[in-house]
Design an enzyme around this catalytic site. Sequence first.
Site, PDB file in Angstrom:
ATOM      1  N   ASP A   1      43.076  41.500  42.966  1.00 24.37           N
ATOM      2  CA  ASP A   1      42.363  41.854  44.202  1.00 24.37           C
ATOM      3  C   ASP A   1      42.955  41.113  45.407  1.00 24.37           C
ATOM      4  OD1 ASP A   1      40.454  43.837  44.076  1.00 24.37           O
ATOM      5  OD2 ASP A   1      38.947  42.540  43.137  1.00 24.37           O
TER       6      ASP A   1
ATOM      7  N   LYS B   1      36.955  52.636  38.817  1.00 25.58           N
ATOM      8  CA  LYS B   1      38.201  51.896  38.610  1.00 25.58           C
ATOM      9  C   LYS B   1      38.623  51.944  37.135  1.00 25.58           C
ATOM     10  CE  LYS B   1      37.197  48.822  42.486  1.00 25.58           C
ATOM     11  NZ  LYS B   1      36.527  47.580  42.912  1.00 25.58           N
TER      12      LYS B   1
ATOM     13  N   GLN C   1      33.761  42.111  40.205  1.00 23.62           N
ATOM     14  CA  GLN C   1      33.089  43.012  41.154  1.00 23.62           C
ATOM     15  C   GLN C   1      32.059  42.237  41.969  1.00 23.62           C
ATOM     16  OE1 GLN C   1      33.952  46.334  41.663  1.00 23.62           O
ATOM     17  NE2 GLN C   1      32.616  46.092  43.434  1.00 23.62           N
TER      18      GLN C   1
END
Length: 289
Positions: free
Chosen positions: A120, A53, A97
């Site tokens: 997200d 990412k 994460q």
Amino acid sequence: MDTAILSGLDASKALYKSLEDRINYLKDKNITPGLAAVLVGNNPASEIYVRNKTKKFDSLGLKTNLFRLDENVSEKELLSLIQDLNSNNDFHGILLQLPLPKHVNSENVLNAIDPTKDVDGFHPENAGLLSIGKPRFIPCTPKGIIYILKHFNIDLNGKHVVVIGRSNIVGRPISILTSLKKIGNATVTLCHSGTKDLKFFSKQADILIAALGSPEFVDASYIKEGACLVDVGINRVERNGKSKIVGDIDQESVLGKASSLTPVPKGVGPMTIAMLVENTVLSAELLLN
Ligand code: NAD
């Protein structure tokens, strides 16, 4: 029947191209979309996900910073970092994460992220906005699935979409998105581990989205002739002494029966990263308005 391969790699390239003007517009206004990535511990899979990412953000000339924390970090320390990032104007998006170590309550930390930086799309405020049909940040994988289908002109309108899996990050949000009038306008069935006679439902699907996390579970016997198949699964398996990634669909078995199929790898995966970029650009744009 020929099965068309719906390349997420090709779709993601089209998305990155379309982002160029939006990124340049922001840069002209002295705004560089920025992502703060938070990684706790040394989980090898998480390391790879975060690296992929942040590499993508770097390659597009966007700002990215990786905040690495020790496996033993306390929930309080982690919450304190999230508060700092919430108020840091360099970052328009915060990526936490997962998974977090067991001693940390992931929900507490995810919910502490400012919903206007929640690229997200996991915060309850963003999940709520999506469920009432007014999405702000849509979770990246479901958003990527919609993009791939549109990119390859697969019309959802009036179709029967069957989703296998009801997680908050894939199954449930894609079931909502495909049902929304402005986005999919499809008739949607959401199947899960409590579904009795899964095949009864999956064989009715015009578009079948497999997000159950079970390697090559869905074979040709689960689908009807001509179905479009979206394989969300990423499962590492051992085959002939080698480690390999397979999806939730037995891809070989459905070739020739499905009309189209997203491959694994290079299907939904690249779109998930692309949508993280898109959401971060969107976050910077929302700040301007
Ligand atoms: P999850 O484990 O949180 O959820 C799985 C869901 O599938 C559950 O709701 C469960 O009820 C359902 N399920 C499990 N077995 C079933 C069965 N036999 N029949 C019917 N339903 C069943 O998983 P997740 O986080 O949603 O991820 C699903 C898969 O997608 C995993 O392989 C994951 O690695 C992958 N994934 C890929 C991406 C990507 O970028 N391509 C992103 C996220 C997740």
